[in-house]
Design an enzyme around this catalytic site. Sequence first.
Site, PDB file in Angstrom:
ATOM      1  N   GLY A  55      -4.504   0.622   3.109  1.00 52.61           N
ATOM      2  CA  GLY A  55      -4.951  -0.086   1.908  1.00 52.61           C
ATOM      3  C   GLY A  55      -6.181  -0.874   2.291  1.00 52.61           C
ATOM      4  O   GLY A  55      -6.090  -1.820   3.062  1.00 52.61           O
ATOM      5  N   HIS A  56      -7.344  -0.444   1.835  1.00 48.12           N
ATOM      6  CA  HIS A  56      -8.603  -1.065   2.229  1.00 48.12           C
ATOM      7  C   HIS A  56      -9.259  -1.676   0.994  1.00 48.12           C
ATOM      8  O   HIS A  56      -9.525  -0.971   0.023  1.00 48.12           O
ATOM      9  CB  HIS A  56      -9.522  -0.021   2.881  1.00 48.12           C
ATOM     10  CG  HIS A  56      -8.912   0.622   4.096  1.00 48.12           C
ATOM     11  ND1 HIS A  56      -9.402   1.758   4.677  1.00 48.12           N
ATOM     12  CD2 HIS A  56      -7.839   0.279   4.850  1.00 48.12           C
ATOM     13  CE1 HIS A  56      -8.663   2.083   5.744  1.00 48.12           C
ATOM     14  NE2 HIS A  56      -7.700   1.198   5.856  1.00 48.12           N
ATOM     15  N   GLN A  93      -4.819   1.697   9.779  1.00 47.95           N
ATOM     16  CA  GLN A  93      -3.812   0.954  10.554  1.00 47.95           C
ATOM     17  C   GLN A  93      -4.485   0.209  11.729  1.00 47.95           C
ATOM     18  O   GLN A  93      -5.624  -0.175  11.628  1.00 47.95           O
ATOM     19  CB  GLN A  93      -2.673   1.872  11.040  1.00 47.95           C
ATOM     20  CG  GLN A  93      -1.777   2.403   9.918  1.00 47.95           C
ATOM     21  CD  GLN A  93      -2.315   3.598   9.175  1.00 47.95           C
ATOM     22  OE1 GLN A  93      -2.707   4.578   9.782  1.00 47.95           O
ATOM     23  NE2 GLN A  93      -2.369   3.531   7.872  1.00 47.95           N
ATOM     24  N   LYS A 131     -10.930  -3.684   7.915  1.00 52.12           N
ATOM     25  CA  LYS A 131     -11.693  -2.480   8.268  1.00 52.12           C
ATOM     26  C   LYS A 131     -12.520  -1.990   7.081  1.00 52.12           C
ATOM     27  O   LYS A 131     -13.676  -1.604   7.230  1.00 52.12           O
ATOM     28  CB  LYS A 131     -10.734  -1.347   8.723  1.00 52.12           C
ATOM     29  CG  LYS A 131      -9.927  -1.699   9.961  1.00 52.12           C
ATOM     30  CD  LYS A 131      -8.944  -0.594  10.315  1.00 52.12           C
ATOM     31  CE  LYS A 131      -7.822  -0.462   9.314  1.00 52.12           C
ATOM     32  NZ  LYS A 131      -6.897  -1.600   9.242  1.00 52.12           N
ATOM     33  N   ASP A 148      -4.823  -4.128   8.469  1.00 54.15           N
ATOM     34  CA  ASP A 148      -5.295  -5.133   7.505  1.00 54.15           C
ATOM     35  C   ASP A 148      -6.249  -6.151   8.127  1.00 54.15           C
ATOM     36  O   ASP A 148      -6.303  -7.307   7.702  1.00 54.15           O
ATOM     37  CB  ASP A 148      -4.104  -5.865   6.845  1.00 54.15           C
ATOM     38  CG  ASP A 148      -3.166  -4.895   6.161  1.00 54.15           C
ATOM     39  OD1 ASP A 148      -3.640  -3.865   5.654  1.00 54.15           O
ATOM     40  OD2 ASP A 148      -1.957  -5.166   6.139  1.00 54.15           O
TER      41      ASP A 148
HETATM   42  P1  GDP Z   1      -8.000  -3.197   6.058  1.00 52.85           P
HETATM   43  O1  GDP Z   1      -6.720  -2.497   5.781  1.00 52.85           O
HETATM   44  O2  GDP Z   1      -8.238  -3.398   7.513  1.00 52.85           O
HETATM   45  O3  GDP Z   1      -9.178  -2.574   5.376  1.00 52.85           O
HETATM   46  O4  GDP Z   1      -7.841  -4.667   5.452  1.00 52.85           O
HETATM   47  P2  GDP Z   1      -7.264  -5.012   3.991  1.00 52.85           P
HETATM   48  O5  GDP Z   1      -8.302  -4.686   2.987  1.00 52.85           O
HETATM   49  O6  GDP Z   1      -5.895  -4.459   3.798  1.00 52.85           O
HETATM   50  O7  GDP Z   1      -7.054  -6.571   4.149  1.00 52.85           O
HETATM   51  C1  GDP Z   1      -8.105  -7.445   4.407  1.00 52.85           C
HETATM   52  C2  GDP Z   1      -8.236  -8.418   3.214  1.00 52.85           C
HETATM   53  O8  GDP Z   1      -9.047  -9.500   3.579  1.00 52.85           O
HETATM   54  C3  GDP Z   1      -8.893  -7.790   1.996  1.00 52.85           C
HETATM   55  O9  GDP Z   1      -8.358  -8.373   0.838  1.00 52.85           O
HETATM   56  C4  GDP Z   1     -10.359  -8.179   2.157  1.00 52.85           C
HETATM   57  O10 GDP Z   1     -11.039  -8.292   0.925  1.00 52.85           O
HETATM   58  C5  GDP Z   1     -10.230  -9.536   2.792  1.00 52.85           C
HETATM   59  N1  GDP Z   1     -11.298  -9.883   3.743  1.00 52.85           N
HETATM   60  C6  GDP Z   1     -12.016  -9.086   4.568  1.00 52.85           C
HETATM   61  N2  GDP Z   1     -12.841  -9.812   5.338  1.00 52.85           N
HETATM   62  C7  GDP Z   1     -12.638 -11.100   4.993  1.00 52.85           C
HETATM   63  C8  GDP Z   1     -13.177 -12.350   5.459  1.00 52.85           C
HETATM   64  O11 GDP Z   1     -13.998 -12.405   6.361  1.00 52.85           O
HETATM   65  N3  GDP Z   1     -12.684 -13.476   4.883  1.00 52.85           N
HETATM   66  C9  GDP Z   1     -11.752 -13.465   3.888  1.00 52.85           C
HETATM   67  N4  GDP Z   1     -11.329 -14.611   3.380  1.00 52.85           N
HETATM   68  N5  GDP Z   1     -11.228 -12.310   3.451  1.00 52.85           N
HETATM   69  C10 GDP Z   1     -11.650 -11.154   3.992  1.00 52.85           C
HETATM   70  P1  IMO Z   2      -4.338  -0.407   6.875  1.00 56.00           P
HETATM   71  O1  IMO Z   2      -5.184   0.820   7.070  1.00 56.00           O
HETATM   72  C1  IMO Z   2      -0.726  -2.615   7.804  1.00 56.00           C
HETATM   73  C2  IMO Z   2       2.860  -0.269   8.672  1.00 56.00           C
HETATM   74  C3  IMO Z   2       4.003  -0.354   7.674  1.00 56.00           C
HETATM   75  C4  IMO Z   2       5.175  -0.195   8.612  1.00 56.00           C
HETATM   76  C5  IMO Z   2       4.654   0.842   9.625  1.00 56.00           C
HETATM   77  C6  IMO Z   2       5.071   2.267   9.340  1.00 56.00           C
HETATM   78  O2  IMO Z   2      -4.430  -0.974   5.512  1.00 56.00           O
HETATM   79  O3  IMO Z   2      -4.596  -1.383   7.950  1.00 56.00           O
HETATM   80  P2  IMO Z   2       4.273   4.078   7.574  1.00 56.00           P
HETATM   81  O4  IMO Z   2       4.322   4.084   6.065  1.00 56.00           O
HETATM   82  O5  IMO Z   2       2.902   4.253   8.121  1.00 56.00           O
HETATM   83  O6  IMO Z   2       5.267   5.026   8.178  1.00 56.00           O
HETATM   84  O7  IMO Z   2       4.784   2.607   8.000  1.00 56.00           O
HETATM   85  O8  IMO Z   2       3.259   0.744   9.575  1.00 56.00           O
HETATM   86  N1  IMO Z   2       1.563   0.126   8.091  1.00 56.00           N
HETATM   87  C7  IMO Z   2       0.551  -0.722   7.894  1.00 56.00           C
HETATM   88  N2  IMO Z   2       0.465  -2.059   8.078  1.00 56.00           N
HETATM   89  N3  IMO Z   2      -1.807  -1.924   7.407  1.00 56.00           N
HETATM   90  C8  IMO Z   2      -1.756  -0.582   7.245  1.00 56.00           C
HETATM   91  O9  IMO Z   2      -2.847   0.164   6.986  1.00 56.00           O
HETATM   92  C9  IMO Z   2      -0.525   0.078   7.455  1.00 56.00           C
HETATM   93  N4  IMO Z   2      -0.113   1.365   7.391  1.00 56.00           N
HETATM   94  C10 IMO Z   2       1.148   1.378   7.797  1.00 56.00           C
HETATM   95  O10 IMO Z   2       4.015  -1.606   7.024  1.00 56.00           O
HETATM   96  O11 IMO Z   2       5.395  -1.391   9.316  1.00 56.00           O
HETATM   97 MG    MG Z   3      -4.979  -2.740   4.671  1.00 55.87          MG
END
Ligand code: GDP
Ligand code: IMO
Ligand code: MG
Length: 429
Positions: A40-41, A223, A16, A13
């Site tokens: 979850g992106h 991840q 990416k 999170d």
């Molecule tokens: P990922 O799993 O690495 O793709 O990250 P996620 O999408 O799960 O979580 C990142 C969250 O932060 C998302 O809701 C993005 O829209 C948001 N985000 C990404 N870059 C920025 C930033 O520079 N500032 C803020 N405030 N939010 C951001």
């Molecule tokens: P992105 O790509 C954050 C965490 C779960 C749990 C552990 C194992 O959005 O960054 P799993 O279902 O993979 O067996 O769970 O890994 N986890 C993540 N945490 N971002 C993710 O993906 C994750 N994918 C798995 O919360 O702790």
């Molecule tokens: Mg994510």
Amino acid sequence: MANVTVIGAQWGDEGKGKIVDWLASRADAVVRFQGGHNAGHTLVVGNQTYKLSLLPSGIVRGTPSYIGNGVVLDPWHLKEEIAKLEGQGVAISVENFAIADNCPLILPIHRELDGLREAAAGAGKIGTTGRGIGPAYEDKAGRRAIRLCDLAHLDGLGPQLDRLCAHHDALRAGFGQPPVDRAALLDDLRAIAPFVLQYAQPVWKRLGTIKKEGARILFEGAQGVLLDVDHGTYPFVTSSNTVSGTAASGSGLGPSATGFVLGIVKAYTTRVGAGPFPTELEDEVGQRLGERGHEFGTVTGRKRRCGWFDAVLVRQSCAISGVTGIALTKLDVLDGFDVVRVCTGYRLGDEVLDYFPSHSADQAAVEPIYEEMDGWKESTEGARSWADLPAQAIKYIQRVQELIETPVALVSTSPEREDTILVRDPFED
Ligand code: GDP
Ligand code: IMO
Ligand code: MG
């Protein structure tokens, strides 16, 4: 370097998806190489928000997108995700999307087993996403998996199903569950096969061809390094290797193809699920980070745990993954703090450590050693150039790169695609 590999350098999170979407305009292909729909992106483009779990983030821009062999594929989820994105106007077809035909499948029995195990684990619960990721990877390593290419040969699946069911029936019996309903499983597979098979290809071959033609390939990790099954906070990890090297094995291109390794790093730290987290803040500062950063999981909706930036962990991740440069994201979330803290080492008993130890008891016991810096009152939200950043925010970025021994290539200042500062172009490096 023509290619770029994006990986998370913390516990996932990090942002990416946003960065891959941004970089995808410079790429000829985007490839997912590990994980599954546990990811979850979130991508924000103008007034549209796209949430992707399995599809490569490049698809939103229409950049040709591939799911590599290292991914575990839930075909029913894929169908739903494609329908959802098409509903938002994203074009997805065999023209711009393919899946490696040697991908192992996540089956309904994997999801069930994930849930049964977590429910039975008591205090040992990992807090998985419940999507069957672990059980599917176990079956791959156990040579019991059903793979995408098997869907074209369902009539010959008998002996494979025997192996799979012998294993799962024994496990299920232990959980008081009935044996696998083989007929129902086969019916389900038969029903989904035509949809998913239209995208099946030897992706390694296609990528090899476009690589020879000079295509720029963007590898999209899911991840983060601290969730890596070898290098992460084991056993509180996911079941795949999330490090940069997996881009090679999980796509079918050699290690020389991975190019510039771009580690995505959040300006503070979050984690979702159980496991050690040295800089976790359970006070109002942690709450403020969570609120300002909207730190709720995309996949499960769970609240993410929040804490200060941990330079020891990120330095370790960058070393393990051979990170060339980082994208520092969510800098804007730190706006307005009087002081900001960065963890520069750990105390473990009488010892001071400059690395994160391997044993989970030690990982849980380390006490962070902090360095404190003045915060900044000005807003960095939406900044698109270095000149837009307050001096104190620049000092923070400089201190971060010094501590993690890795330079900053990009800075992100909001969820919006274009609110990104380019310091050093990873494709031109
Ligand atoms: P990922 O799993 O690495 O793709 O990250 P996620 O999408 O799960 O979580 C990142 C969250 O932060 C998302 O809701 C993005 O829209 C948001 N985000 C990404 N870059 C920025 C930033 O520079 N500032 C803020 N405030 N939010 C951001
Ligand atoms: P992105 O790509 C954050 C965490 C779960 C749990 C552990 C194992 O959005 O960054 P799993 O279902 O993979 O067996 O769970 O890994 N986890 C993540 N945490 N971002 C993710 O993906 C994750 N994918 C798995 O919360 O702790
Ligand atoms: Mg994510």
